[in-house]
Design a protein around this motif. Sequence first.
Motif, short mmCIF file in Angstrom:
data_model
loop_
_atom_site.label_atom_id
_atom_site.label_comp_id
_atom_site.label_asym_id
_atom_site.label_seq_id
_atom_site.Cartn_x
_atom_site.Cartn_y
_atom_site.Cartn_z
N MET A 204 0.86 -1.21 0.00
CA MET A 204 0.00 0.00 0.00
C MET A 204 0.88 1.24 0.00
SD MET A 204 -2.80 1.17 2.87
CE MET A 204 -3.74 -0.30 2.61
N SER A 205 0.56 2.20 -0.85
CA SER A 205 1.36 3.42 -0.92
C SER A 205 1.04 4.33 0.24
CB SER A 205 1.06 4.15 -2.24
OG SER A 205 -0.25 4.67 -2.22
N CYS A 206 1.93 5.31 0.47
CA CYS A 206 1.70 6.26 1.56
C CYS A 206 0.45 7.07 1.31
CB CYS A 206 2.90 7.18 1.71
SG CYS A 206 4.40 6.30 2.23
N GLN A 207 0.14 7.30 0.03
CA GLN A 207 -1.06 8.09 -0.26
C GLN A 207 -2.31 7.27 -0.04
OE1 GLN A 207 -0.38 9.30 -4.29
NE2 GLN A 207 0.63 11.19 -3.68
N ALA A 208 -2.24 5.94 -0.29
CA ALA A 208 -3.43 5.10 -0.13
C ALA A 208 -3.73 4.83 1.33
CB ALA A 208 -3.24 3.78 -0.87
N ALA A 209 -2.67 4.83 2.18
CA ALA A 209 -2.88 4.47 3.58
C ALA A 209 -3.90 5.35 4.28
CB ALA A 209 -1.54 4.50 4.32
N PRO A 210 -3.82 6.70 4.16
CA PRO A 210 -4.83 7.52 4.83
C PRO A 210 -6.23 7.22 4.36
CG PRO A 210 -2.95 8.85 4.11
CD PRO A 210 -2.80 7.52 3.48
N ARG A 211 -6.37 6.96 3.02
CA ARG A 211 -7.72 6.67 2.53
C ARG A 211 -8.23 5.36 3.11
NH1 ARG A 211 -5.49 8.60 -2.39
NH2 ARG A 211 -5.21 6.48 -3.16
N HIS A 212 -7.34 4.35 3.24
CA HIS A 212 -7.74 3.07 3.81
C HIS A 212 -8.17 3.25 5.27
CE1 HIS A 212 -7.88 -1.23 4.28
NE2 HIS A 212 -7.10 -1.14 5.32
N ALA A 213 -7.37 4.01 6.02
CA ALA A 213 -7.71 4.25 7.42
C ALA A 213 -9.02 4.99 7.55
CB ALA A 213 -6.59 5.04 8.10
N ALA A 214 -9.23 5.95 6.65
CA ALA A 214 -10.48 6.71 6.68
C ALA A 214 -11.67 5.81 6.40
CB ALA A 214 -10.43 7.85 5.66
N PHE A 215 -11.50 4.85 5.47
CA PHE A 215 -12.59 3.92 5.17
C PHE A 215 -12.97 3.09 6.39
CE2 PHE A 215 -13.58 -0.51 4.21
CZ PHE A 215 -14.81 -0.34 3.58
N LEU A 216 -11.93 2.55 7.07
CA LEU A 216 -12.21 1.74 8.26
C LEU A 216 -12.91 2.56 9.33
CD1 LEU A 216 -8.91 -0.35 8.56
CD2 LEU A 216 -11.09 -0.99 7.55
N ALA A 217 -12.43 3.78 9.55
CA ALA A 217 -13.06 4.62 10.57
C ALA A 217 -14.49 4.94 10.20
CB ALA A 217 -12.26 5.92 10.73
N ALA A 218 -14.73 5.21 8.92
CA ALA A 218 -16.10 5.54 8.48
C ALA A 218 -17.01 4.35 8.65
CB ALA A 218 -16.08 5.98 7.01
N ALA A 219 -16.51 3.15 8.37
CA ALA A 219 -17.35 1.95 8.51
C ALA A 219 -17.75 1.74 9.95
CB ALA A 219 -16.58 0.73 7.99
N ALA B 210 -14.06 -3.96 11.17
CA ALA B 210 -14.62 -2.82 10.45
C ALA B 210 -15.62 -3.28 9.39
CB ALA B 210 -13.49 -2.01 9.80
N HIS B 211 -15.25 -4.31 8.62
CA HIS B 211 -16.15 -4.83 7.59
C HIS B 211 -17.40 -5.45 8.22
CE1 HIS B 211 -14.04 -4.24 3.81
NE2 HIS B 211 -12.91 -4.58 4.39
N LEU B 212 -17.22 -6.16 9.35
CA LEU B 212 -18.37 -6.78 10.01
C LEU B 212 -19.34 -5.72 10.53
CD1 LEU B 212 -19.75 -9.36 11.01
CD2 LEU B 212 -18.38 -9.18 13.11
N ALA B 213 -18.79 -4.65 11.10
CA ALA B 213 -19.65 -3.57 11.59
C ALA B 213 -20.44 -2.94 10.45
CB ALA B 213 -18.81 -2.51 12.30
N ALA B 214 -19.77 -2.73 9.31
CA ALA B 214 -20.46 -2.15 8.16
C ALA B 214 -21.51 -3.11 7.60
CB ALA B 214 -19.45 -1.79 7.08
#
Length: 237
Positions: free
Chosen positions: A1-16, A201-205
Amino acid sequence: MSCQAAPRHAAFLAAAVLLAMSAACAAPPLSVTAATVLYEEREPAGAPISPVPYDKRETYETSETGVGGGSAAAGLRGLVAAAVERLSLADEVAAAKFGTASPITDPEREWRLLDDVAERSAAIGLDPRTGVRFFQAQIEAGKTVQRRLHARWLADPASRPRERPDLATELRPRLDALTPRVLRLLRQAEPVRRSSIGCRAHLAAARAEVEARTRPDALHRDALTVALTPVCEMPVA
């Protein structure tokens, strides 16, 4: 995972996670009748329990073995939906047993089910410990529903079901028919379950998505928590 993708991934988990928490808090408890069902199309108080028609039940199973056919996230959503479906049958099991000599806890049947689950799990490449542990949770969740409905019906005779489904010929075959589908969905969801943080995160969503459609009452939300507790804690091959 790139450094730019990491924040988006973390944001997705938090949003879920936030989505699931807000859905659980915002969903108003539904009144429970003798026909306690998990779906918005509810029966009037005191009506006989009627199963949700199969064409109204959503399933997410997209491959026979759970490998290569559908996404792991879809398998997880399907697993939640199958647990909800099984809990809806627990209402009818409670009605079948209420006022009879049939106990809520049936150790002999439970052991037969778990032996069958272990064999079926091994046959599809699922760790038998995973299948057995998940179904132990389903059994306990179902008994939670039965106990609380029996207590309610004893306290409020007017709410008791008017009809008694046949346990052996009607309900147990339907419960047994769910078993292979649940195991395939467990197998399909394995890639998501490999990461405990990502799995939660996926289970909660997935749970928030299914509950938004099925609108379970407080009793069945509690039971669903019991049913889903081991999903992200079980061994993955």
